[in-house]
Design an enzyme around this catalytic site. Structure first.
Site, PDB file in Angstrom:
ATOM      1  N   HIS A 107       0.844  -1.206   0.000  1.00  0.00           N
ATOM      2  CA  HIS A 107       0.000   0.000   0.000  1.00  0.00           C
ATOM      3  C   HIS A 107       0.879   1.257   0.000  1.00  0.00           C
ATOM      4  O   HIS A 107       0.631   2.205  -0.743  1.00  0.00           O
ATOM      5  CB  HIS A 107      -0.869   0.053   1.268  1.00  0.00           C
ATOM      6  CG  HIS A 107      -1.893  -1.034   1.385  1.00  0.00           C
ATOM      7  ND1 HIS A 107      -1.963  -1.881   2.469  1.00  0.00           N
ATOM      8  CD2 HIS A 107      -2.911  -1.397   0.568  1.00  0.00           C
ATOM      9  CE1 HIS A 107      -2.977  -2.711   2.318  1.00  0.00           C
ATOM     10  NE2 HIS A 107      -3.569  -2.453   1.169  1.00  0.00           N
TER      11      HIS A 107
ATOM     12  N   LYS B  18     -15.768  -7.711   6.344  1.00  0.00           N
ATOM     13  CA  LYS B  18     -14.889  -8.855   6.587  1.00  0.00           C
ATOM     14  C   LYS B  18     -14.677  -8.996   8.083  1.00  0.00           C
ATOM     15  O   LYS B  18     -15.044  -8.129   8.854  1.00  0.00           O
ATOM     16  CB  LYS B  18     -13.523  -8.594   5.949  1.00  0.00           C
ATOM     17  CG  LYS B  18     -13.551  -8.419   4.464  1.00  0.00           C
ATOM     18  CD  LYS B  18     -12.155  -8.049   3.989  1.00  0.00           C
ATOM     19  CE  LYS B  18     -12.131  -7.693   2.522  1.00  0.00           C
ATOM     20  NZ  LYS B  18     -10.860  -7.109   2.104  1.00  0.00           N
TER      21      LYS B  18
ATOM     22  N   ARG C 139      -2.098  -5.586  -8.409  1.00  0.00           N
ATOM     23  CA  ARG C 139      -0.944  -6.479  -8.285  1.00  0.00           C
ATOM     24  C   ARG C 139      -1.026  -7.546  -9.373  1.00  0.00           C
ATOM     25  O   ARG C 139      -0.908  -7.247 -10.540  1.00  0.00           O
ATOM     26  CB  ARG C 139      -0.919  -7.105  -6.882  1.00  0.00           C
ATOM     27  CG  ARG C 139      -0.725  -6.083  -5.769  1.00  0.00           C
ATOM     28  CD  ARG C 139      -1.077  -6.662  -4.432  1.00  0.00           C
ATOM     29  NE  ARG C 139      -2.452  -7.129  -4.438  1.00  0.00           N
ATOM     30  CZ  ARG C 139      -3.074  -7.666  -3.396  1.00  0.00           C
ATOM     31  NH1 ARG C 139      -2.439  -7.820  -2.268  1.00  0.00           N
ATOM     32  NH2 ARG C 139      -4.328  -8.045  -3.487  1.00  0.00           N
TER      33      ARG C 139
ATOM     34  N   SER D 287      -2.669  -7.862   2.891  1.00  0.00           N
ATOM     35  CA  SER D 287      -2.870  -7.799   4.339  1.00  0.00           C
ATOM     36  C   SER D 287      -3.175  -9.199   4.876  1.00  0.00           C
ATOM     37  O   SER D 287      -2.680  -9.592   5.938  1.00  0.00           O
ATOM     38  CB  SER D 287      -4.026  -6.861   4.679  1.00  0.00           C
ATOM     39  OG  SER D 287      -3.750  -5.567   4.200  1.00  0.00           O
TER      40      SER D 287
HETATM   41  O1  PNS Z   1      -8.868  -3.098   0.631  1.00  0.00           O
HETATM   42  P1  PNS Z   1     -10.135  -3.610   0.043  1.00  0.00           P
HETATM   43  O2  PNS Z   1     -10.893  -4.453   1.052  1.00  0.00           O
HETATM   44  O3  PNS Z   1      -9.939  -4.311  -1.255  1.00  0.00           O
HETATM   45  O4  PNS Z   1     -11.045  -2.298  -0.249  1.00  0.00           O
HETATM   46  C1  PNS Z   1     -12.319  -2.423  -0.810  1.00  0.00           C
HETATM   47  C2  PNS Z   1     -13.089  -1.084  -0.709  1.00  0.00           C
HETATM   48  C3  PNS Z   1     -13.239  -0.670   0.730  1.00  0.00           C
HETATM   49  C4  PNS Z   1     -12.364  -0.021  -1.490  1.00  0.00           C
HETATM   50  C5  PNS Z   1     -14.491  -1.355  -1.366  1.00  0.00           C
HETATM   51  O5  PNS Z   1     -15.089  -2.452  -0.765  1.00  0.00           O
HETATM   52  C6  PNS Z   1     -15.423  -0.150  -1.264  1.00  0.00           C
HETATM   53  O6  PNS Z   1     -15.256   0.817  -1.959  1.00  0.00           O
HETATM   54  N1  PNS Z   1     -16.405  -0.235  -0.357  1.00  0.00           N
HETATM   55  C7  PNS Z   1     -17.376   0.817  -0.152  1.00  0.00           C
HETATM   56  C8  PNS Z   1     -18.768   0.404  -0.629  1.00  0.00           C
HETATM   57  C9  PNS Z   1     -18.976   0.759  -2.080  1.00  0.00           C
HETATM   58  O7  PNS Z   1     -18.843   1.901  -2.492  1.00  0.00           O
HETATM   59  N2  PNS Z   1     -19.334  -0.252  -2.905  1.00  0.00           N
HETATM   60  C10 PNS Z   1     -19.615  -0.063  -4.311  1.00  0.00           C
HETATM   61  C11 PNS Z   1     -18.366  -0.056  -5.184  1.00  0.00           C
HETATM   62  S1  PNS Z   1     -17.718  -1.650  -5.371  1.00  0.00           S
END
Ligand code: PNS
Length: 168
Positions: free
Chosen positions: A22, A46, A95, A133
């Site tokens: 990150h 999660k 990645r 992570s």
């Molecule tokens: O690090 P991660 O878990 O891959 O991050 C995922 C994240 C938090 C960026 C994604 O789940 C997110 O944007 N969640 C907010 C809800 C949302 O907007 N959902 C619609 C778009 S997929």
């Protein structure tokens, strides 16, 4: 006189915890962005090891005094958070190929929710290509050395958390 417009991106994620991968993406982003806002998702999607507050504090510890990096949290939709901040750029790391489908789906969904929002993907350095992570947590739980994958402050926090968790 022209108004100076800053190039700002939101870097959203779970960051449970933040890793060197990150951090590398943020550094690469800052080579062409004026500022990056790290936005920690509070959505309980999660089984997180760290609480939102802990995840934020750990990131703040790394970027204390860094003028170009802000740490924030968001709940609800990412596009709504971008609206509240008046930003239309999302930064994400890409990645291995395995990331692609998930990232592609998210980026397109966000674009459908708001056509003005764009996602830029940056590849971390190859040494960070397979860090996640989840993998870092697994190695830490199995008592492996995670020094190469996370900053010292995160390693310490992880070891402490694992001690607490295994005492329960
Ligand atoms: O690090 P991660 O878990 O891959 O991050 C995922 C994240 C938090 C960026 C994604 O789940 C997110 O944007 N969640 C907010 C809800 C949302 O907007 N959902 C619609 C778009 S997929």
């Amino acid at each position: 006189m022209d108004k100076i417009v800053e190039k700002i991106a939101v870097y959203p994620g779970s960051f449970d915890p933040i890793t060197n991968g990150h951090i590398d993406v943020i550094e690469k982003g800052l080579s062409f962005l004026d500022r990056v806002i790290i936005a920690v998702s509070t959505y309980p999607r999660k089984n997180f090891l760290f609480t939102v507050e802990e995840r934020i504090d750990l990131i703040k510890g790394i970027y204390r005094g860094h003028k170009k990096v802000e740490v924030d949290k968001f709940d609800g939709l990412l596009v709504d958070y971008l609206h509240t901040r008046d930003i239309n750029l999302i930064l994400r790391g890409l990645r291995a190929v395995s990331d692609f489908e998930y990232e592609f789906q998210m980026a397109l969904t966000n674009r459908i929710l708001d056509k003005n929002i764009e996602t830029v993907f940056l590849m971390p350095g190859e040494e960070f290509f397979f860090i996640s992570s989840s993998l870092v947590k697994e190695i830490a739980f199995l008592k492996g050395d995670i020094s190469k994958f996370v900053p010292l402050s995160i390693k310490d926090a992880l070891m402490k958390k694992i001690e607490i968790t295994s005492d329960k």
